[in-house]
Design a protein around this motif. Structure first.
Motif, PDB file in Angstrom:
ATOM      1  N   TRP A 258      78.525  11.234  -8.497  1.00  0.00           N
ATOM      2  CA  TRP A 258      79.325  11.977  -7.300  1.00  0.00           C
ATOM      3  C   TRP A 258      80.256  12.917  -7.767  1.00  0.00           C
ATOM      4  O   TRP A 258      80.823  13.539  -6.801  1.00  0.00           O
ATOM      5  N   SER A 259      80.466  12.993  -9.086  1.00  0.00           N
ATOM      6  CA  SER A 259      81.619  13.741  -9.499  1.00  0.00           C
ATOM      7  C   SER A 259      81.279  14.814 -10.721  1.00  0.00           C
ATOM      8  O   SER A 259      80.036  14.317 -11.244  1.00  0.00           O
ATOM      9  N   ALA A 260      82.071  15.754 -10.661  1.00  0.00           N
ATOM     10  CA  ALA A 260      81.741  16.437 -12.121  1.00  0.00           C
ATOM     11  C   ALA A 260      82.069  15.778 -13.359  1.00  0.00           C
ATOM     12  O   ALA A 260      82.835  14.952 -13.158  1.00  0.00           O
ATOM     13  N   ALA A 261      81.765  16.527 -14.451  1.00  0.00           N
ATOM     14  CA  ALA A 261      82.065  15.641 -15.594  1.00  0.00           C
ATOM     15  C   ALA A 261      83.554  15.804 -15.883  1.00  0.00           C
ATOM     16  O   ALA A 261      84.388  14.999 -16.498  1.00  0.00           O
ATOM     17  N   GLU A 262      84.117  17.259 -15.759  1.00  0.00           N
ATOM     18  CA  GLU A 262      85.435  17.373 -16.062  1.00  0.00           C
ATOM     19  C   GLU A 262      86.174  17.693 -14.857  1.00  0.00           C
ATOM     20  O   GLU A 262      85.742  18.360 -13.909  1.00  0.00           O
ATOM     21  N   VAL A 263      87.219  16.776 -14.509  1.00  0.00           N
ATOM     22  CA  VAL A 263      87.803  16.853 -13.191  1.00  0.00           C
ATOM     23  C   VAL A 263      89.430  17.204 -13.333  1.00  0.00           C
ATOM     24  O   VAL A 263      90.152  16.633 -14.197  1.00  0.00           O
ATOM     25  N   THR A 264      89.830  18.434 -12.819  1.00  0.00           N
ATOM     26  CA  THR A 264      91.554  18.644 -12.787  1.00  0.00           C
ATOM     27  C   THR A 264      91.636  18.318 -11.361  1.00  0.00           C
ATOM     28  O   THR A 264      91.035  18.751 -10.206  1.00  0.00           O
TER      29      THR A 264
ATOM     30  N   ALA B  91      96.722  28.868 -12.201  1.00  0.00           N
ATOM     31  CA  ALA B  91      97.343  29.545 -13.366  1.00  0.00           C
ATOM     32  C   ALA B  91      97.293  28.344 -14.341  1.00  0.00           C
ATOM     33  O   ALA B  91      97.153  28.611 -15.701  1.00  0.00           O
ATOM     34  N   ARG B  92      97.242  27.035 -13.932  1.00  0.00           N
ATOM     35  CA  ARG B  92      97.331  26.002 -15.020  1.00  0.00           C
ATOM     36  C   ARG B  92      96.224  25.485 -15.477  1.00  0.00           C
ATOM     37  O   ARG B  92      96.116  24.403 -15.969  1.00  0.00           O
ATOM     38  N   LEU B  93      95.115  25.896 -14.784  1.00  0.00           N
ATOM     39  CA  LEU B  93      93.731  25.160 -15.381  1.00  0.00           C
ATOM     40  C   LEU B  93      93.598  25.113 -16.783  1.00  0.00           C
ATOM     41  O   LEU B  93      93.747  26.163 -17.467  1.00  0.00           O
ATOM     42  N   PRO B  94      93.374  23.767 -17.385  1.00  0.00           N
ATOM     43  CA  PRO B  94      93.148  23.734 -18.823  1.00  0.00           C
ATOM     44  C   PRO B  94      91.886  24.423 -19.446  1.00  0.00           C
ATOM     45  O   PRO B  94      90.930  24.617 -18.476  1.00  0.00           O
ATOM     46  N   ALA B  95      91.920  24.938 -20.539  1.00  0.00           N
ATOM     47  CA  ALA B  95      90.693  25.620 -20.956  1.00  0.00           C
ATOM     48  C   ALA B  95      89.593  24.927 -20.998  1.00  0.00           C
ATOM     49  O   ALA B  95      88.421  25.293 -20.644  1.00  0.00           O
ATOM     50  N   ARG B  96      89.624  23.549 -21.399  1.00  0.00           N
ATOM     51  CA  ARG B  96      88.261  22.732 -21.385  1.00  0.00           C
ATOM     52  C   ARG B  96      87.771  22.463 -20.052  1.00  0.00           C
ATOM     53  O   ARG B  96      86.695  22.201 -19.999  1.00  0.00           O
ATOM     54  N   VAL B  97      88.667  22.740 -18.920  1.00  0.00           N
ATOM     55  CA  VAL B  97      88.110  22.756 -17.602  1.00  0.00           C
ATOM     56  C   VAL B  97      87.441  23.949 -17.215  1.00  0.00           C
ATOM     57  O   VAL B  97      86.325  24.365 -16.501  1.00  0.00           O
ATOM     58  N   ARG B  98      88.220  24.799 -17.484  1.00  0.00           N
ATOM     59  CA  ARG B  98      88.083  26.339 -16.928  1.00  0.00           C
ATOM     60  C   ARG B  98      86.652  26.874 -17.580  1.00  0.00           C
ATOM     61  O   ARG B  98      86.076  27.763 -16.947  1.00  0.00           O
ATOM     62  N   HIS B  99      86.392  26.390 -18.713  1.00  0.00           N
ATOM     63  CA  HIS B  99      85.334  26.955 -19.289  1.00  0.00           C
ATOM     64  C   HIS B  99      83.864  26.146 -19.428  1.00  0.00           C
ATOM     65  O   HIS B  99      82.837  26.269 -20.151  1.00  0.00           O
ATOM     66  N   VAL B 100      83.746  25.018 -18.613  1.00  0.00           N
ATOM     67  CA  VAL B 100      82.772  24.203 -18.649  1.00  0.00           C
ATOM     68  C   VAL B 100      82.208  24.114 -17.050  1.00  0.00           C
ATOM     69  O   VAL B 100      82.777  24.218 -16.179  1.00  0.00           O
ATOM     70  N   ALA B 101      80.890  24.560 -17.092  1.00  0.00           N
ATOM     71  CA  ALA B 101      80.025  24.531 -15.676  1.00  0.00           C
ATOM     72  C   ALA B 101      80.250  23.114 -15.138  1.00  0.00           C
ATOM     73  O   ALA B 101      80.481  23.351 -13.750  1.00  0.00           O
TER      74      ALA B 101
ATOM     75  N   SER C 174      82.160  21.102 -14.023  1.00  0.00           N
ATOM     76  CA  SER C 174      83.697  20.781 -13.902  1.00  0.00           C
ATOM     77  C   SER C 174      84.147  20.947 -12.379  1.00  0.00           C
ATOM     78  O   SER C 174      83.274  21.525 -11.543  1.00  0.00           O
ATOM     79  N   ALA C 175      85.270  20.369 -12.062  1.00  0.00           N
ATOM     80  CA  ALA C 175      85.597  20.505 -10.660  1.00  0.00           C
ATOM     81  C   ALA C 175      87.299  20.436 -10.554  1.00  0.00           C
ATOM     82  O   ALA C 175      87.738  19.950 -11.297  1.00  0.00           O
ATOM     83  N   ALA C 176      87.506  21.348  -9.416  1.00  0.00           N
ATOM     84  CA  ALA C 176      88.964  21.142  -9.164  1.00  0.00           C
ATOM     85  C   ALA C 176      89.149  20.420  -7.807  1.00  0.00           C
ATOM     86  O   ALA C 176      88.359  20.855  -6.726  1.00  0.00           O
ATOM     87  N   VAL C 177      89.954  19.399  -7.770  1.00  0.00           N
ATOM     88  CA  VAL C 177      89.934  18.377  -6.498  1.00  0.00           C
ATOM     89  C   VAL C 177      91.361  18.358  -6.021  1.00  0.00           C
ATOM     90  O   VAL C 177      92.257  18.018  -6.736  1.00  0.00           O
ATOM     91  N   VAL C 178      91.287  18.169  -4.785  1.00  0.00           N
ATOM     92  CA  VAL C 178      92.704  17.642  -4.168  1.00  0.00           C
ATOM     93  C   VAL C 178      92.347  16.923  -2.816  1.00  0.00           C
ATOM     94  O   VAL C 178      91.308  17.269  -2.288  1.00  0.00           O
ATOM     95  N   THR C 179      93.016  15.540  -2.558  1.00  0.00           N
ATOM     96  CA  THR C 179      92.596  14.805  -1.570  1.00  0.00           C
ATOM     97  C   THR C 179      93.968  14.946  -0.547  1.00  0.00           C
ATOM     98  O   THR C 179      95.000  14.621  -1.044  1.00  0.00           O
ATOM     99  N   TRP C 180      93.713  15.188   0.736  1.00  0.00           N
ATOM    100  CA  TRP C 180      94.863  15.305   1.432  1.00  0.00           C
ATOM    101  C   TRP C 180      94.092  14.920   2.977  1.00  0.00           C
ATOM    102  O   TRP C 180      93.175  15.019   3.363  1.00  0.00           O
TER     103      TRP C 180
ATOM    104  N   VAL D 164      86.066  22.330  -5.346  1.00  0.00           N
ATOM    105  CA  VAL D 164      85.441  23.648  -5.774  1.00  0.00           C
ATOM    106  C   VAL D 164      84.796  23.397  -7.369  1.00  0.00           C
ATOM    107  O   VAL D 164      85.402  22.744  -8.216  1.00  0.00           O
ATOM    108  N   ARG D 165      83.488  23.873  -7.470  1.00  0.00           N
ATOM    109  CA  ARG D 165      82.643  23.492  -8.557  1.00  0.00           C
ATOM    110  C   ARG D 165      82.240  24.867  -8.942  1.00  0.00           C
ATOM    111  O   ARG D 165      81.673  25.455  -8.037  1.00  0.00           O
ATOM    112  N   PRO D 166      82.214  25.230 -10.297  1.00  0.00           N
ATOM    113  CA  PRO D 166      83.075  24.859 -11.109  1.00  0.00           C
ATOM    114  C   PRO D 166      84.608  24.954 -10.842  1.00  0.00           C
ATOM    115  O   PRO D 166      85.051  25.925  -9.950  1.00  0.00           O
ATOM    116  N   ALA D 167      85.432  24.468 -11.728  1.00  0.00           N
ATOM    117  CA  ALA D 167      87.086  24.449 -11.520  1.00  0.00           C
ATOM    118  C   ALA D 167      87.325  26.061 -11.507  1.00  0.00           C
ATOM    119  O   ALA D 167      88.357  26.410 -10.915  1.00  0.00           O
TER     120      ALA D 167
END
Length: 327
Positions: free
Chosen positions: A76-82, A105-115, A117-123, A320-323
């Motif tokens: 249920w998750s991407a492999a690289e998650v920020t 602006a702070r997305l790490p390179a290993r997340v930014r360049h991996v397909a 990947s996901a950026a996640v926030v729970t609210w 959002v996928r990718p991150a």
């Protein structure tokens, strides 16, 4: 320790800003939704503080996680998650917008360049001001954590005629039937939610179910004419102070539903209702707080089925996928 200390634009340490904002956030949560537990400090990670005395400061903590191949969360998750853990205090949409811009602006390179990947926030689901900012930055409400107060199951549903439904606890020798049903759910959810139909999904799910059987957790099967047509994986958990779940649910005993699946050609015939009716009594022990589960708002079946059975969104998982697609 939340993260390394450094001076914020206002000249205060990030830890001080987080602590001050937390009190306002606890009040905000109670006003937005009294069903939420008190807001807690985020887990350790990189601290972000944006704004100043004029605009007002907001903060958050960034965490990064990599799921190894073969692990259950990869279903249920991407492999690289920020992940962003906001501490907004009383800030509204503008504060959220500033924090999300800094996150991008702070997305790490290993997340930014991996397909994968996901950026996640729970609210909190009822905080619509924050929801507008999340949408503006490209995040999508892929899942919600929904809760149900203790109480009797929903009333009978009107269903087309068909073979009677028999509900029973699954046994060890039902493992393959349970795996097959679970795979139908993963395949469907991968089209309308965050699930991923990975090449090893069947093997991973088989291992997870075998472990569930070993722990004697309740797994329910629905049968029609001797054929397994529906599955409901359930369990009980204690939310204790300081645990990760204490940031999402009030402290106490909770039942949960992990997976619900009905064969495609048997949906809409009351099978799911029969499963929930059979399972709920065991998920509501005396003194229990209720039950919870995750479902996908874009799913046209679960987004109707679970509210009809008394579940309502408490938290929304924005993703959002990718991150790198974060705006």
């Amino acid at each position: 320790m939340i993260g390394r200390s450094r001076t914020t634009p206002s000249g205060r340490a990030p830890e001080v800003v987080l602590t001050e904002l937390l009190g306002d956030q606890q009040r905000r949560f109670h006003e937005v939704d009294p069903g939420l537990p008190p807001a807690v400090l985020p887990p350790p990670g990189e601290v972000l503080v944006v704004g100043d005395d004029t605009a007002g400061e907001v903060a958050g903590v960034l965490t990064q996680h990599t799921w190894p191949a073969g692990s259950a969360p990869l279903l249920w998750s991407a492999a690289e998650v920020t992940e962003l853990h906001p501490v907004l205090g009383a800030a509204g949409r503008g504060g959220v917008d500033r924090l999300l811009t800094e996150w991008r602006a702070r997305l790490p390179a290993r997340v930014r360049h991996v397909a994968d990947s996901a950026a996640v926030v729970t609210w909190p689901s009822r905080d619509v001001a924050a929801a507008r900012a999340f949408l503006d930055h490209g995040l999508v409400p892929l899942a919600v954590l929904a809760v149900r107060r203790p109480g009797p199951p929903a009333g009978a549903v009107v269903t087309p005629g068909g073979p009677p439904v028999r509900i029973r606890r699954a046994r060890d020798d039902d493992l393959e039937a349970c795996v097959a049903l679970a795979m139908h759910e993963i395949a469907y959810s991968s089209m309308v939610g965050g699930s991923v139909l990975r090449p090893d999904a069947e093997a991973v799910k088989r291992t997870a179910l075998r472990q569930r059987f070993a722990r004697d957790e309740p797994v329910w099967l629905a049968e029609q004419d001797g054929e397994a047509v529906g599955l409901l994986e359930c369990g009980l958990t204690d939310v204790s102070p300081g645990s990760w779940l204490a940031g999402l649910l009030p402290v106490g005993r909770w039942g949960y539903v992990n997976c619900a699946s009905v064969l495609p050609d048997r949906r809409g015939a009351g099978v799911g209702h029969a499963l929930v009716t059979a399972a709920l009594p065991g998920l509501q022990p005396p003194g229990g707080r209720g039950t919870y589960l995750y479902y996908n708002p874009p799913n046209p079946i679960s987004s109707v089925f679970w509210p009809r059975h008394g579940y309502r969104p408490l938290w929304t998982l924005w993703e959002v996928r990718p991150a790198a697609a974060l705006r």
